[in-house]
Design a protein around this motif. Structure first.
Motif, PDB file in Angstrom:
ATOM      1  N   GLY A  64       0.800  -1.179   0.124  1.00 26.72           N
ATOM      2  CA  GLY A  64      -0.053  -0.045   0.028  1.00 26.72           C
ATOM      3  C   GLY A  64       0.943   1.385  -0.098  1.00 26.72           C
ATOM      4  N   GLU A  65       1.988   1.235   0.403  1.00 28.16           N
ATOM      5  CA  GLU A  65       2.875   2.441   0.379  1.00 28.16           C
ATOM      6  C   GLU A  65       3.477   2.616  -0.788  1.00 28.16           C
ATOM      7  N   PRO A  68      -0.554   3.295  -3.281  1.00 28.38           N
ATOM      8  CA  PRO A  68      -1.481   3.646  -2.742  1.00 28.38           C
ATOM      9  C   PRO A  68      -3.032   3.123  -2.941  1.00 28.38           C
ATOM     10  N   ASP A  69      -3.192   2.999  -4.355  1.00 22.94           N
ATOM     11  CA  ASP A  69      -4.550   2.407  -4.763  1.00 22.94           C
ATOM     12  C   ASP A  69      -4.417   1.019  -5.010  1.00 22.94           C
ATOM     13  N   PHE A  70      -3.531  -0.027  -4.165  1.00 26.69           N
ATOM     14  CA  PHE A  70      -3.521  -1.256  -4.294  1.00 26.69           C
ATOM     15  C   PHE A  70      -4.956  -1.918  -4.158  1.00 26.69           C
ATOM     16  N   THR A  99      -2.501  -4.721   0.824  1.00 29.89           N
ATOM     17  CA  THR A  99      -2.175  -3.535   1.031  1.00 29.89           C
ATOM     18  C   THR A  99      -1.300  -3.425   2.080  1.00 29.89           C
TER      19      THR A  99
END
Length: 179
Positions: A64-65, A68-70, A99
């Motif tokens: 997720g980092e 961000p839209d994972f 994420t």
């Protein structure tokens, strides 16, 4: 490998394994071959993500980092799977991406990235030093569409095909007859 001894003992935690330097070199060459064979399938944006991951310690970033839209099934998920197949990374915990999953950098990938660099893995041409002179004309590396003269096309040669010497000579002869 340029080691002074022909056999080494590898401490693998719970077990120690003896290998010859040739065996270790064969294993490393095989892993590097796997990475390089997958490299052409990694898009520039995926390479950017890999560069970001490799700029951190193993496990420091989560999916997720980096994305961000994972979401599972997304392009980001596909990218992580491709980088895993290419032997760069793996999920640090469970065996699937989500994420909050930390990204583990495979130890061999870390060695290769640190020792050979990104270009050594992806086969990029070396960058010119300031003192080097690039003698190529601007655009010399760009593909060129070559339109062959009509007689060559009539013989079945299509536009953009390689010329053989006969085509070139026909072209010169055509100019002489037209002029």
């Amino acid at each position: 490998m340029n080691l002074t001894q022909s056999e080494i003992d590898l401490d693998l935690g719970a077990v120690t394994m003896s290998c010859t330097t040739d065996e270790v070199a064969t294993v490393f060459a095989g892993l590097l071959r796997e990475m390089r064979s997958a490299a052409p399938f990694i898009r520039p944006d995926e390479r950017d993500a890999l560069r970001q991951i490799m700029s951190h310690e193993s496990g420091a970033l989560t999916a997720g980092e980096v994305f961000p839209d994972f979401a599972r099934g997304s392009d980001a998920h596909t990218t992580l799977r491709k980088l895993r197949t290419a032997q760069f990374i793996r999920p640090a915990g469970r065996d699937c991406w989500d994420t909050g999953e930390h990204i583990e950098i495979r130890p061999f990938a870390r060695i290769v990235w640190d020792r050979l660099g990104e270009a050594g893995v992806f086969g990029d041409p070396p960058e010119l030093e300031e003192d080097d002179i690039d003698l190529a004309l601007p655009g010399a590396d760009e593909p060129v569409e070559v339109a062959l003269p009509a007689p060559a096309k009539a013989r079945g040669t299509r536009s953009g095909a390689k010329w053989d010497e006969g085509d070139v000579l026909d072209f010169l002869n055509d100019e002489d007859t037209q002029g």
